[in-house]
Design an enzyme around this catalytic site. Structure first.
Site: not given
Length: 650
Positions: A282-284
């Site tokens: 998942k995106d940071k």
């Protein structure tokens, strides 16, 4: 690495007369936000829905999505710098970066007039919930632990005094210089010592214990596990046969990458990261919620981590007999806030209706290609051309634009001496691609660049050739839209099961643009039977590549190709325009807010600023920012946004 990360980015259009009335207020708000947002401020101009990490290992045949090893993980390689400085100097450096048109992103499908907005002014303005293969959206809504007779007794949690717990917590979090904590066993029995051992290990993951005699008294000594012991496999203790071997839980994290989070969990639990499994990274720069599974770690131990971990929480525990597999998800559900929007209500309605009914072009987003003067697709092209001197040169040569200082010095040393050892001395961080290649050159010599390049992890090497595939795909899709518009035409490709077939003239009325796929170039795909099929060949010929011979003499770099839908229509699209005065307040509640009983934010009905709250669901391997691009009609490249933002601030 090879790119930079900015603290904030404004997706601004050049101001029209319609915008002028609000310009001063927006300008004041944007300038004040620069000084107020603090650590919660963040920018990542691209967000890709999670990618399976596994399939970069082999190009998959006949799939809608190129099932590649974590595109997001690949893209993280291009998002790992921390350049600071004033907006104008940064903007000046970013003049050498890429724009969307440089990588073939040129078309829109909607007809509405675009407008301005700020994306990810705060990382908390971007929330991602994973959608499992059963269609269930992951939420953190339960901290309770499943009751199990095999779990430690309640005495485990009361045997330590408050003072002992304070000292152990400080030891665990490395808050003091103590290397160990000694706990005297007042009532010395084996049972009592056992309970204290269990209590320390259960309440303070990351600490080990041993028993010592001191002056005739028994003490339990707690200390940090070190070296290989810290990474030992889960202890081979009794695990109930009636309990599933895997503890599944929901991970809620803020502003942290999935692998970073797992590495932290591993450290505190004293286990190897590879006992964790998940369906996608998942995106940071976001708040994200996803399911994780871990082998033979109790929910009780996991739950206690909530007391000492920052920026993430664990909950919704259950025991199952299987791990999670990469790519086994349906996609992700996004909740996005675009602040400071300038569009009229009519513009916003048109834009969001178009997104819901038509969708957006399924381009590979900007982070796929890097942001410096040397795009990753150029390196990929050189690999496919078997031009290894060019590969080495593109990775190591000096380049204009924004980079970390030590990389600039390393490149300058390389240009001056062509000495791998001398250039390597300029790098305090040897794990970057440049450092890995230099170590390879030091080991294998300048005449064996192929072996030297092979030292770079396979994941990162394949990132380059997948970037080239994506570059070709983007350009070809733009040509396809320009030539034939938003309808299926004879010669287009569609999928029958897992097999691509051409749409024949007599069947064309049975298909829409949403059925059409286009290939990423490779040896195991077919191409459209119209002008675009020829355009593929022409583009590769111009790059000194043969579309009919995509096998490489090095097997890793042979491309089988894949298929990808050209238009994605998001599901569950909803939106709302809200007014606000304070740019620091959140505009919606998160799962954690709800668990902690935080009330909904109270928003004014006539605030100074307007924000667009939007929700939508996307399948894997699609870029959420390409959907947002379609709404705003904006170039999402860091280069373009930096220039616009600097002009706005000035």
């Amino acid at each position: 690495m090879e790119t930079v990360e900015m603290n904030s980015v404004s997706l601004k259009r050049p101001r029209s007369e319609d915008d002028v009335a609000n310009a001063d207020e927006i300008k004041r708000q944007k300038i004040s936000e620069k000084s107020k947002t603090g650590n919660d401020s963040g920018q990542s101009v691209e967000t890709v829905t999670d990618q399976p990490d596994k399939s970069l290992l082999e190009d998959t045949k006949n799939e809608i999505i190129p099932n590649e090893e974590s595109e997001e993980q690949e893209d993280e390689e291009l998002e790992d710098s921390d350049e600071d400085g004033d907006p104008e100097s940064f903007a000046d450096m970013m003049k050498h970066g890429l724009t969307e048109s440089d990588v073939g992103i040129t078309k829109f499908v909607s007809s509405h007039k675009g407008f301005s907005g700020i994306l990810k002014e705060r990382y908390s303005d971007f929330v991602v919930h994973e959608i499992g293969k059963d269609g269930r959206v992951s939420h953190l809504d339960d901290f309770s632990v499943p009751v199990d007779d095999e779990d430690p007794s309640e005495e485990t949690f009361t045997v330590l005094s408050d003072e002992d717990k304070q000292r152990l917590e400080e030891l665990q979090l490395l808050k003091n210089k103590e290397t160990s904590v000694a706990i005297e066993v007042i009532e010395d029995t084996k049972e009592k010592r056992t309970v204290i051992h269990q209590a320390v290990k259960s309440l303070f993951p990351g600490l080990e214990t041993k028993t010592e005699d001191r002056d005739g008294k028994k003490y339990i000594i707690a200390y940090h596990a070190a070296g290989k012991k810290a990474l030992a496999n889960p202890r081979k203790h009794s695990w109930p046969k009636s309990r599933g071997s895997y503890c599944h839980f929901v991970l809620y994290k803020e502003n942290k990458d999935t692998m970073d989070a797992i590495n932290v969990l591993s450290k505190f639990l004293r286990v190897k990261p590879n006992i964790f499994s998940y369906m996608g990274t998942k995106d940071k720069r976001a708040i994200t919620v996803q399911e994780i599974a871990v082998l033979r770690i109790t929910a009780q131990r996991l739950a206690h981590l909530n007391k000492c971990l920052m920026n993430f929480k664990l909950g919704n525990f259950s025991y199952k007999n299987h791990p999670l597999k990469l790519g086994e998800l349906q996609g992700n559900h996004f909740t996005v806030v675009l602040r400071n929007i300038t569009g009229t209500d009519d513009q916003i309605e048109q834009a969001m209706h178009s997104l819901r009914e038509i969708g957006f072009i399924n381009y590979y987003g900007m982070q796929r290609f890097g942001t410096t003067a040397v795009p990753t697709y150029q390196i990929g092209r050189a690999i496919l051309q078997n031009n290894w001197n060019e590969v080495m040169d593109l990775i190591l040569k000096p380049r204009p634009g924004a980079e970390k200082g030590y990389l600039v010095k390393c490149r300058e040393e390389w240009a001056k001496t062509k000495d791998p050892a001398a250039a390597l001395k300029k790098l305090p961080v040897k794990r970057c691609v440049e450092g890995q290649l230099l170590r390879g050159l030091l080991k294998y010599g300048m005449k064996n660049i192929i072996s030297a390049f092979g030292i770079i992890p396979r994941n990162n090497r394949l990132m380059y050739i997948h970037s080239y595939q994506s570059y070709v795909w983007n350009n070809m899709v733009s040509k396809r839209i320009e030539e034939y518009g938003l309808r299926a035409v004879p010669g287009d490709l569609t999928l029958k099961g897992a097999t691509a077939v051409h749409i024949e003239k007599g069947d064309v009325d049975n298909y829409t643009i949403h059925d059409v796929v286009m290939p990423l170039p490779g040896f195991d795909v077919i191409y459209p039977k119209h002008k675009i099929g020829e355009a593929y060949k022409e583009m590769l010929v111009a790059d000194n590549l043969d579309i009919n011979n995509m096998r490489h003499k090095i097997r890793d770099y042979s491309l089988s190709g894949a298929y990808r839908k050209i238009i994605i229509r998001p599901q569950n699209v909803n939106w709302e325009v809200v007014a606000y005065d304070d740019p620091r307040i959140p505009l919606f509640t998160t799962d954690l807010d709800k668990l902690e009983g935080k009330p909904l934010p109270v928003l004014p009905t006539d605030g100074k600023f307007r924000a667009l709250k939007m929700e939508f669901s996307l399948p894997p391997s699609t870029y959420a920012t390409m959907a947002i691009r379609e709404v705003l009609k904006m170039d999402t490249s860091i280069k373009n946004q930096t220039q616009l933002n600097t002009t706005w601030l000035r």
